[in-house]
Write a protein that holds these residues in place. Structure first.
Motif, mmCIF file in Angstrom:
data_model
loop_
_atom_site.group_PDB
_atom_site.id
_atom_site.type_symbol
_atom_site.label_atom_id
_atom_site.label_comp_id
_atom_site.label_asym_id
_atom_site.label_seq_id
_atom_site.Cartn_x
_atom_site.Cartn_y
_atom_site.Cartn_z
ATOM 1 N N HIS A 1 3.697 1.409 -1.568
ATOM 2 C CA HIS A 1 4.424 1.413 -2.846
ATOM 3 C C HIS A 1 3.454 1.012 -3.963
ATOM 4 C CE1 HIS A 1 7.552 0.922 0.230
ATOM 5 N NE2 HIS A 1 8.356 1.536 -0.614
ATOM 6 N N PRO A 2 2.606 1.935 -4.374
ATOM 7 C CA PRO A 2 1.535 1.582 -5.316
ATOM 8 C C PRO A 2 2.046 1.027 -6.644
ATOM 9 C CG PRO A 2 1.665 3.971 -4.954
ATOM 10 C CD PRO A 2 2.508 3.334 -3.915
ATOM 11 N N GLU A 3 3.268 1.405 -7.049
ATOM 12 C CA GLU A 3 3.788 0.844 -8.297
ATOM 13 C C GLU A 3 4.078 -0.641 -8.146
ATOM 14 O OE1 GLU A 3 7.305 1.391 -5.820
ATOM 15 O OE2 GLU A 3 5.476 2.553 -6.128
ATOM 16 N N ARG B 1 -0.413 -7.033 -8.967
ATOM 17 C CA ARG B 1 -1.763 -7.304 -9.488
ATOM 18 C C ARG B 1 -1.693 -7.748 -10.947
ATOM 19 N NH1 ARG B 1 -6.178 -5.795 -6.493
ATOM 20 N NH2 ARG B 1 -5.961 -4.151 -4.919
ATOM 21 N N LEU C 1 0.823 -1.206 0.000
ATOM 22 C CA LEU C 1 0.000 0.000 0.000
ATOM 23 C C LEU C 1 0.864 1.266 0.000
ATOM 24 C CD1 LEU C 1 -2.772 -1.197 2.462
ATOM 25 C CD2 LEU C 1 -3.053 -0.742 0.012
ATOM 26 N N ASP D 1 -9.576 -1.998 -5.362
ATOM 27 C CA ASP D 1 -9.410 -0.603 -4.906
ATOM 28 C C ASP D 1 -8.965 -0.545 -3.446
ATOM 29 O OD1 ASP D 1 -10.376 0.397 -7.441
ATOM 30 O OD2 ASP D 1 -12.393 -0.143 -6.747
ATOM 31 N N ALA E 1 -7.175 0.294 -0.159
ATOM 32 C CA ALA E 1 -6.472 1.508 0.277
ATOM 33 C C ALA E 1 -6.506 1.586 1.795
ATOM 34 C CB ALA E 1 -7.124 2.751 -0.326
ATOM 35 N N LEU F 1 2.432 -2.577 -5.995
ATOM 36 C CA LEU F 1 1.099 -3.175 -5.898
ATOM 37 C C LEU F 1 0.515 -3.408 -7.292
ATOM 38 C CD1 LEU F 1 -1.390 -4.060 -4.291
ATOM 39 C CD2 LEU F 1 -2.036 -1.652 -4.094
ATOM 40 N N ARG F 2 0.641 -2.413 -8.164
ATOM 41 C CA ARG F 2 0.135 -2.573 -9.538
ATOM 42 C C ARG F 2 0.878 -3.693 -10.261
ATOM 43 N NH1 ARG F 2 0.022 3.134 -9.277
ATOM 44 N NH2 ARG F 2 2.095 3.230 -10.227
#
Length: 408
Positions: A260-262, A268, A258, A375, A377, A264-265
């Motif tokens: 480090h959203p890059e 996924r 969470l 989503d 967060a 996480l993407r």
């Protein structure tokens, strides 16, 4: 290099939330440092990877706290049953350690653990079934904690409905912070835990099943490979060690994603990266922090520093696993990192027996959360997350939001 002990500031909320800037400076200052650690004990911290790796296999360093010169270490074990608590796998050396570990090692082989995958997945889905309609949850209380507790309870044959009791007793015995634990609280918790385990083992003797505790009772009663105190201590160790660090692995891994959203993407998009991601979570912010204690059987030199016999040596795996001499760009979370021989599970004869099970639970837990909670967060600012204060690191709670109704 100064040998004045440096205080690890467990009373400072900023340090508890993120100790790594402090650790980085500590490692840069020298390979071995005297420090005052959780509970006010003094230890020699081994801060760098190569030295830590060697120390974990050094026969001059003991796991037996009776080799410690500081009497407070033994005195912090429950007074009513101190001798048996000294005789667990965790606190013993060969040949006792070899004998005890052999009794349970077959239950935690990679093959045996792989057989648990369908059941672990079923428990994971059941826990998420209860929260996906809501759109919000505490992923520690509602998920990361009950998942490994349920798995180890079923493996041992412990009624999962008793988990709130043994969690409460465990917390009283092992939670660490800046102040020494209250001996009366520790002792009272152990008496309750021992009474519970004694009654549970009586039930298992009367009605043995195909679980690990029943097998250990056979080793005690028929094969004479355990005495009664060893049996109770073994049951306690397996129960507690079977869940307490895995909770933190799952919780800290989700926090890292969470933050480090890059990453996480990326995960996924490519779930096949998950096994490597688990190893990176263990390296980046592992559940044992700052490290693993040993006791010098004799005067021993590490990285040019002479450490006296009886001293507590803390192999600071949390510092070693961010050593730039071993890990390129070590402060960066990189779930694609390939060369990742972290020390989060230890090394040598005491390498974590439950590592295959922890890896399986971590992989299934995080994969299923990412699949079923779209989503995802944080529900609070990162600065409001509270972390466990010492010894075992992980978020106390993990409030999140997500789009309700995620499918399987």
């Amino acid at each position: 290099m100064s040998q004045q002990p440096i205080l690890l500031p467990y009373g400072d909320p900023a340090f508890v939330a993120d100790p790594f800037p402090f650790y980085r400076q500590l490692r840069d200052d020298g390979p071995v440092r005297r420090a005052v650690i959780a509970g006010g004990l003094e230890a020699w911290l081994v801060t760098r990877y190569d030295d830590g790796l060697a120390a974990l296999s050094d026969p001059r360093l003991s796991s037996d706290v009776r080799d410690a010169s500081d009497p407070r270490i033994v005195e912090r074990l429950p007074a009513t049953d101190r001798e048996s608590m000294l005789r667990t796998m965790l606190r013993s050396d060969p040949p006792e350690h070899t004998r005890l570990r052999r009794l349970v090692s077959q239950a935690f082989t990679a093959r045996k653990v792989a057989e648990l995958r369908p059941r672990v997945q079923a428990i994971t889905d059941r826990l998420l079934d209860a929260i996906v309609p809501d759109g919000h949850a505490d992923l520690v209380t509602d998920f990361a904690l009950p998942l490994p507790v349920t798995v180890i309870s079923e493996l041992l044959g412990v009624p999962v409905e008793d988990r709130h009791d043994f969690q409460r007793w465990t917390d009283a015995m092992i939670l660490q912070g800046p102040e020494p634990p209250d001996p009366a609280v520790v002792d009272a918790a152990w008496r309750q835990m021992r009474s519970y385990l004694t009654k549970l083992l009586e039930v298992k003797r009367a009605r043995p099943e195909g679980d690990l505790l029943s097998a250990l009772i056979t080793a005690r009663d028929e094969e004479r490979r355990l005495d009664e105190d060893e049996l109770i201590a073994m049951a306690f160790l397996l129960l507690v060690a079977g869940y307490i660090t895995t909770v933190n692995l799952i919780g800290s891994g989700l926090v890292a994603l969470l933050a480090h959203p890059e990453q996480l993407r990326l995960l996924r998009h490519d779930p096949e990266l998950l096994p490597g991601a688990i190893e990176e979570f263990l390296r980046y912010d592992g559940p044992v922090n700052p490290g693993i204690a040993r006791f010098a059987r004799e005067d021993v030199e590490i990285a040019g520093v002479m450490i006296p016999r009886g001293a507590t040596i803390l192999i600071a795996t949390a510092l070693a696993d961010r050593d730039p001499a071993r890990f390129p760009d070590p402060e960066r979370l990189d779930i694609t990192r390939r060369d990742n021989p972290h020390l989060a599970f230890g090394h040598g004869i005491h390498y974590c027996l439950g590592a295959p099970l922890a890896r399986l639970e971590g992989q299934l837990a995080i994969a299923t959360v990412l699949r079923r909670l779209p989503d995802l967060a944080l529900a609070v600012p990162p600065s409001e997350l509270r972390w466990k204060p010492g010894g075992l690191r992980g978020p106390e709670h993990l409030p999140v939001t997500f789009t309700a109704g995620g499918g399987r």
